[in-house]
Design an enzyme around this catalytic site. Structure first.
Site, PDB file in Angstrom:
ATOM      1  N   TYR A  54      51.928  -7.034  44.214  1.00  0.00           N
ATOM      2  CA  TYR A  54      50.601  -7.656  44.296  1.00  0.00           C
ATOM      3  C   TYR A  54      50.057  -7.601  45.726  1.00  0.00           C
ATOM      4  O   TYR A  54      50.788  -7.838  46.697  1.00  0.00           O
ATOM      5  CB  TYR A  54      50.640  -9.103  43.791  1.00  0.00           C
ATOM      6  CG  TYR A  54      50.750  -9.211  42.276  1.00  0.00           C
ATOM      7  CD1 TYR A  54      50.630  -8.081  41.456  1.00  0.00           C
ATOM      8  CD2 TYR A  54      50.967 -10.427  41.654  1.00  0.00           C
ATOM      9  CE1 TYR A  54      50.716  -8.171  40.076  1.00  0.00           C
ATOM     10  CE2 TYR A  54      51.062 -10.521  40.264  1.00  0.00           C
ATOM     11  CZ  TYR A  54      50.942  -9.387  39.486  1.00  0.00           C
ATOM     12  OH  TYR A  54      51.035  -9.483  38.117  1.00  0.00           O
ATOM     13  N   GLY A 213      40.197 -10.922  33.027  1.00  0.00           N
ATOM     14  CA  GLY A 213      39.861 -10.748  34.445  1.00  0.00           C
ATOM     15  C   GLY A 213      38.443 -11.196  34.765  1.00  0.00           C
ATOM     16  O   GLY A 213      37.838 -10.722  35.725  1.00  0.00           O
TER      17      GLY A 213
HETATM   18  N1  LIG Z   1      52.133  -8.319  33.881  1.00  0.00           N
HETATM   19  C1  LIG Z   1      51.079  -7.612  34.207  1.00  0.00           C
HETATM   20  O1  LIG Z   1      51.041  -6.364  34.037  1.00  0.00           O
HETATM   21  C2  LIG Z   1      49.890  -8.316  34.786  1.00  0.00           C
HETATM   22  C3  LIG Z   1      48.670  -7.628  34.940  1.00  0.00           C
HETATM   23  C4  LIG Z   1      47.582  -8.333  35.477  1.00  0.00           C
HETATM   24  C5  LIG Z   1      47.722  -9.664  35.839  1.00  0.00           C
HETATM   25  N2  LIG Z   1      48.932 -10.291  35.684  1.00  0.00           N
HETATM   26  C6  LIG Z   1      49.101 -11.725  36.035  1.00  0.00           C
HETATM   27  O2  LIG Z   1      48.134 -12.459  35.325  1.00  0.00           O
HETATM   28  C7  LIG Z   1      47.408 -13.276  36.226  1.00  0.00           C
HETATM   29  C8  LIG Z   1      46.021 -13.505  35.699  1.00  0.00           C
HETATM   30  O3  LIG Z   1      45.303 -12.264  35.615  1.00  0.00           O
HETATM   31  P1  LIG Z   1      43.755 -12.244  35.937  1.00  0.00           P
HETATM   32  O4  LIG Z   1      43.535 -12.645  37.350  1.00  0.00           O
HETATM   33  O5  LIG Z   1      43.186 -10.953  35.483  1.00  0.00           O
HETATM   34  O6  LIG Z   1      43.306 -13.487  34.985  1.00  0.00           O
HETATM   35  P2  LIG Z   1      41.926 -14.029  34.448  1.00  0.00           P
HETATM   36  O7  LIG Z   1      42.050 -15.510  34.513  1.00  0.00           O
HETATM   37  O8  LIG Z   1      41.617 -13.374  33.141  1.00  0.00           O
HETATM   38  O9  LIG Z   1      40.844 -13.518  35.485  1.00  0.00           O
HETATM   39  C9  LIG Z   1      40.672 -14.115  36.737  1.00  0.00           C
HETATM   40  C10 LIG Z   1      39.399 -13.566  37.324  1.00  0.00           C
HETATM   41  O10 LIG Z   1      38.316 -13.984  36.490  1.00  0.00           O
HETATM   42  C11 LIG Z   1      37.373 -14.687  37.292  1.00  0.00           C
HETATM   43  N3  LIG Z   1      36.840 -15.797  36.471  1.00  0.00           N
HETATM   44  C12 LIG Z   1      37.508 -16.845  35.990  1.00  0.00           C
HETATM   45  N4  LIG Z   1      36.692 -17.670  35.302  1.00  0.00           N
HETATM   46  C13 LIG Z   1      35.474 -17.108  35.362  1.00  0.00           C
HETATM   47  C14 LIG Z   1      34.202 -17.486  34.848  1.00  0.00           C
HETATM   48  N5  LIG Z   1      34.054 -18.613  34.129  1.00  0.00           N
HETATM   49  N6  LIG Z   1      33.153 -16.666  35.099  1.00  0.00           N
HETATM   50  C15 LIG Z   1      33.318 -15.549  35.822  1.00  0.00           C
HETATM   51  N7  LIG Z   1      34.502 -15.135  36.340  1.00  0.00           N
HETATM   52  C16 LIG Z   1      35.566 -15.921  36.111  1.00  0.00           C
HETATM   53  C17 LIG Z   1      38.149 -15.197  38.475  1.00  0.00           C
HETATM   54  O11 LIG Z   1      37.294 -15.421  39.554  1.00  0.00           O
HETATM   55  P3  LIG Z   1      37.386 -16.824  40.371  1.00  0.00           P
HETATM   56  O12 LIG Z   1      38.665 -16.776  41.122  1.00  0.00           O
HETATM   57  O13 LIG Z   1      36.195 -16.805  41.253  1.00  0.00           O
HETATM   58  O14 LIG Z   1      37.361 -17.931  39.360  1.00  0.00           O
HETATM   59  C18 LIG Z   1      39.126 -14.061  38.715  1.00  0.00           C
HETATM   60  O15 LIG Z   1      38.535 -13.029  39.481  1.00  0.00           O
HETATM   61  C19 LIG Z   1      47.498 -12.550  37.567  1.00  0.00           C
HETATM   62  O16 LIG Z   1      47.310 -13.405  38.674  1.00  0.00           O
HETATM   63  C20 LIG Z   1      48.901 -12.029  37.514  1.00  0.00           C
HETATM   64  O17 LIG Z   1      49.803 -13.063  37.908  1.00  0.00           O
HETATM   65  C21 LIG Z   1      50.006  -9.651  35.169  1.00  0.00           C
END
Ligand SMILES: NC(=O)c1ccc[n+]([C@@H]2O[C@H](COP(=O)([O-])OP(=O)(O)OC[C@H]3O[C@@H](n4cnc5c(N)ncnc54)[C@H](OP(=O)(O)O)[C@@H]3O)[C@@H](O)[C@H]2O)c1
Length: 298
Positions: A54, A213
């Site tokens: 990451y 995301g």
């Molecule tokens: N195992 C794997 O292959 C894998 C792959 C990807 C991710 N992951 C893990 O999963 C975790 C979560 O993934 P993710 O970050 O993609 O999760 P997510 O919660 O689906 O997306 C987070 C993103 O969405 C934005 N967001 C959240 N609420 C929102 C809203 N109401 N309106 C607009 N934008 C909004 C956030 O911005 P703000 O911060 O401004 O709220 C952030 O940029 C990662 O941190 C990682 O630990 C694992």
């Protein structure tokens, strides 16, 4: 919010996990990162999801820099990390191209590096990040056994594995979870056997990108617009918020998913936690499924 077991005898995590993937883009000082960690924990979100790669191999150290300011927090939190992907990066000049490596030597070196960066002596859970076509299940099992014996990793799992890949490795060493992508714009795990297997084996899946995301709210393609409209409509009827409904949609599945939230905003994390007390009925669940799939159930 009480801890849950990912499987019998498996790691005890908070029912919502905080994901650190995007932390390098937050531009925070160590004190600000610590404040975020503390606020997550105050909400009951005591488990944090990492991977060696990451932030181009930087996020674990950013987190560790904050944790070292309040080391006692370690005893109250759970740390998840991953290994098995090699990125081309200035941090790893020996890597010639992006590739997978699940050899004993790579897994051990990656864990040692994660422990150093996170400023901890153990990981609660280590996941193989992606299925490696060259993975040797027995070699991985032996490596996991060694890491457990040395007290460096307490539990093991995988991420993005198909059911048969999961079965292959699980037969050599029992796995705690498969961390997978699931949201109304990515419905495949509902149909390809992934969640059937999780339910049958009683291994709660961890769900990455639970809000796609952010695309559930920001994308303007047809499917995203339909999902956003449905989430707003349901939230309006239930006196909730669209994000809480999106989490409640995941939590409704009988495999008992554990979402990994990716927001830097504590308010967004609170919306995830609120979903733990919002149960959708089957019609409402289907309304959101249908918005994502674009058609009614057959
Ligand atoms: N195992 C794997 O292959 C894998 C792959 C990807 C991710 N992951 C893990 O999963 C975790 C979560 O993934 P993710 O970050 O993609 O999760 P997510 O919660 O689906 O997306 C987070 C993103 O969405 C934005 N967001 C959240 N609420 C929102 C809203 N109401 N309106 C607009 N934008 C909004 C956030 O911005 P703000 O911060 O401004 O709220 C952030 O940029 C990662 O941190 C990682 O630990 C694992």
């Amino acid at each position: 919010m009480s801890a849950i077991e990912l499987c019998a005898g498996g790691p005890r995590l908070s029912p919502i996990v905080a994901g650190a993937w995007r932390m390098d883009s937050w531009g925070w000082t160590p004190a600000e990162r610590l404040r975020w960690i503390e606020q997550c924990m105050d909400l009951g979100t005591t488990s944090f999801d990492h991977a060696d790669i990451y932030g181009g191999y930087t996020v674990e150290a950013l987190f560790g820099e904050a944790l070292v300011l309040a080391p006692a927090l370690r005893e109250r939190m759970q740390l998840v990390s991953k290994c098995g992907i090699k990125l081309v990066s200035a941090q790893r000049p020996a890597h010639r191209l992006k590739s997978y490596d699940t050899s004993a030597a790579h897994i051990i070196a990656s864990v040692e590096q994660s422990l150093k960066a996170l400023r901890t002596d153990r990981l609660d859970l280590l996941l193989i990040h992606r299925p490696d076509p060259l993975m040797n299940a027995q070699e991985i099992a032996d490596t996991f056994a060694r890491l457990r014996r040395d007290g460096k990793v307490l539990h093991f799992g995988v991420s993005n594995f198909t059911p048969s890949q999961f079965e292959l490795l699980d037969a050599a060493c029992p796995l705690s979870t498969n961390q997978i992508e699931l949201h109304p714009l990515h419905l495949a795990p509902l149909h390809d056997g992934t969640l059937d297997q999780a339910q049958r084996l009683k291994r709660r899946p961890m769900i990455w990108s639970p809000l796609a995301g952010g695309r559930l709210f920001t994308a303007d393609d047809d499917a995203a617009r339909r999902v956003h409209t449905a989430l707003r409509a349901v939230a309006g009827r239930l006196g909730s918020t669209p994000a809480t409904v999106a989490y409640a949609w995941l939590l409704r599945h009988p495999s008992q998913p554990v979402p990994v939230a990716g927001s830097r905003r504590i308010e967004a994390l609170r919306e995830a936690v609120d979903a733990l007390s919002l149960r959708l009925d089957a019609e409402t669940w289907t309304e959101i499924w249908q918005a994502g799939s674009g058609h009614e159930v057959p």
